[in-house]
Enzyme design. Structure first.
Site, PDB file in Angstrom:
ATOM      1  CG  ASN A 151      -7.124  28.145 -19.720  1.00  0.00           C
ATOM      2  OD1 ASN A 151      -5.934  28.454 -19.596  1.00  0.00           O
ATOM      3  ND2 ASN A 151      -7.586  27.526 -20.787  1.00  0.00           N
ATOM      4  CD  GLN A 179     -10.422  30.883 -16.675  1.00  0.00           C
ATOM      5  OE1 GLN A 179     -11.239  30.874 -15.742  1.00  0.00           O
ATOM      6  NE2 GLN A 179     -10.787  30.636 -17.922  1.00  0.00           N
ATOM      7  CB  THR A 237     -18.616  53.125 -31.582  1.00  0.00           C
ATOM      8  OG1 THR A 237     -18.390  54.094 -32.609  1.00  0.00           O
ATOM      9  CG2 THR A 237     -19.788  53.559 -30.720  1.00  0.00           C
ATOM     10  CB  CYS A 325     -12.369  15.686 -30.856  1.00  0.00           C
ATOM     11  SG  CYS A 325     -12.513  14.432 -32.107  1.00  0.00           S
TER      12      CYS A 325
HETATM   13  N1  PLP Z   1      -6.988  33.691 -21.441  1.00  0.00           N
HETATM   14  C1  PLP Z   1      -7.462  32.701 -20.676  1.00  0.00           C
HETATM   15  C2  PLP Z   1      -6.621  32.166 -19.557  1.00  0.00           C
HETATM   16  C3  PLP Z   1      -8.726  32.156 -20.928  1.00  0.00           C
HETATM   17  O1  PLP Z   1      -9.174  31.155 -20.176  1.00  0.00           O
HETATM   18  C4  PLP Z   1      -9.485  32.680 -22.003  1.00  0.00           C
HETATM   19  C5  PLP Z   1     -10.798  32.087 -22.348  1.00  0.00           C
HETATM   20  O2  PLP Z   1     -11.037  30.911 -22.169  1.00  0.00           O
HETATM   21  C6  PLP Z   1      -8.953  33.743 -22.758  1.00  0.00           C
HETATM   22  C7  PLP Z   1      -7.712  34.218 -22.448  1.00  0.00           C
HETATM   23  C8  PLP Z   1      -9.715  34.348 -23.887  1.00  0.00           C
HETATM   24  O3  PLP Z   1     -10.726  35.199 -23.414  1.00  0.00           O
HETATM   25  P1  PLP Z   1     -11.940  35.615 -24.393  1.00  0.00           P
HETATM   26  O4  PLP Z   1     -12.813  34.424 -24.539  1.00  0.00           O
HETATM   27  O5  PLP Z   1     -12.624  36.742 -23.676  1.00  0.00           O
HETATM   28  O6  PLP Z   1     -11.335  36.057 -25.669  1.00  0.00           O
END
Ligand code: PLP
Length: 386
Positions: A151, A179, A237, A325
């Site tokens: 990410n 991602q 649900t 931070c």
């Molecule tokens: N995994 C990755 C690589 C992500 O970039 C993110 C969110 O930034 C997540 C998991 C978490 O996803 P969510 O925000 O839907 O919980």
């Protein structure tokens, strides 16, 4: 009001108009519970079925292999905890040092439950240590969880190769593809991946909905107990508007994936090239070749990422920084640290992440502003002597 130029699409994305349109009637008109006996509620079941088919089409899997969840984090948690509960005899879990906390925190917690957790390293360009993977996947390995793409840097791991190594040795393979879905074509019918997580809000669906793909035959203990929803694999649900929205977002992504990614990549490359040329003392973080088409992570020496973000914000430009931070101290990102990015560069890192909604004009405006901001901040920096 100042306009917003949104280059933070790895954090979250705009809900597509077509998606919002599909969801709208499901709040105040068609609000039935899919589990109800009456027609009013029952018709929701058909909508969920369609969404499951749309998602399966994008992923190249069977609709029955899709479990709707509340987010990427839930999918990751369910994949790890659910598969380990179903394979109690093995005690080793393998992951990487650059995972999202939704995987890393779960794995670290497993250590408290007596698991041996191995975190594989990466090289200076963020590429996974494949030799270490080969060494570590042994008879005691229950599960390997490695992200498809990072990410922060956008670096894409050779996931099919990893999945083959892992599954051929009898371990289960999960990948966090949060991602990747919508940014790269996937075909799970030709893959060795056992479980895959995705999140709606990263592909122009709303927040609060995700998917865990579970290959047919993979044993998974339910993570949420209660009603019989999702075939008894995930009680609660259903978030019908979210699920319907995610289905539509998957349909849109499947329809235009190549064309849109070419456009996004061209804009990303233009932005990146211009910034790198115009700003001295900056470096690109991550493997330039094996990278998501929308992500660019650039470090600017001698200045803080937060300062750059604040200045960008003044011009309405949204990006994000590789350092967080926390409680007054600036901690560089664990991803850049794992890559061995020098401290000074890790502190000044900025991630630009684009989407199909960005325009050439936005890129041109940002190319004009970034060098001005960097020059200004360096003039103020105590680390620059001249
Ligand atoms: N995994 C990755 C690589 C992500 O970039 C993110 C969110 O930034 C997540 C998991 C978490 O996803 P969510 O925000 O839907 O919980």
């Amino acid at each position: 009001m100042m306009r917003t130029i949104y280059f933070d699409n790895n954090a979250t994305t705009k809900v597509a108009e077509e998606v919002a349109e599909e969801m709208r009637p499901l709040f105040c008109e068609l609000y039935g519970n899919p589990s109800s006996m009456h027609t009013f509620g029952g018709q929701m079941g058909r909508k969920i079925r369609l969404a499951r088919e749309q998602a399966a089409e994008l992923l190249g899997c069977e609709p029955s292999e899709i479990i709707f969840t509340s987010c990427g984090t839930e999918s990751d948690n369910a994949a790890i905890n659910g598969t380990l509960a179903a394979a109690p005899n093995k005690r080793k879990v393998i992951t990487s040092r650059v995972e999202h906390p939704a995987v890393l925190a779960v794995c670290r917690e497993l250590e408290n439950r007596g698991y041996r957790v191995v975190e594989l390293g990466v090289d200076g360009q963020g590429r996974l240590d494949m030799e270490e993977l080969e060494r570590q996947v042994d008879d005691d390995a229950a599960l390997v969880s490695i992200m498809y793409a990072n990410n922060e840097t956008g670096v894409v791991f050779p996931i099919e190769k990893i999945a083959e190594i892992v599954t051929s040795r009898g371990a289960i393979f999960h990948t966090d593809a949060v991602q990747v879905v919508g940014k790269m074509p996937l075909d799970l019918s030709k893959s060795s991946i056992d479980l895959l997580s995705l999140s709606g809000h990263k592909l122009h669906a709303p927040k609060g909905v995700g998917i865990l793909y579970v290959r047919k035959g993979t044993r998974l203990s339910p993570f949420m107990l209660g009603g019989h929803q999702e075939g008894g694999r995930r009680a609660g649900t259903e978030n019908v508007p979210g699920i319907v929205g995610l289905g539509k977002a998957c349909e849109l992504a499947a329809r235009n994936i190549e064309e849109e990614n070419n456009k996004v990549k061209r804009l990303r490359d233009k932005l990146e090239k211009a910034i790198m040329e115009k700003c001295p003392d900056c470096r690109l973080n991550g493997d330039k070749e094996n990278r998501l088409p929308n992500t660019s992570n650039i470090s600017f020496e001698y200045i803080e990422g937060e300062a750059i973000l604040l200045m960008l914000d003044r011009y309405g430009i949204c990006a994000s920084s590789g350092s967080a931070c926390t409680s007054g101290s600036l901690e560089p990102s664990h991803v850049l640290r794992a890559m061995g990015v020098p401290f000074t560069a890790a502190h000044g890192s900025i991630r630009f992440s684009l989407s199909r909604y960005n325009t050439e004009e936005e890129v041109d405006y940002t190319i004009e502003k970034v060098p001005q901001i960097i020059t200004r901040l360096r003039e103020l920096s105590p680390f620059v002597s001249s």
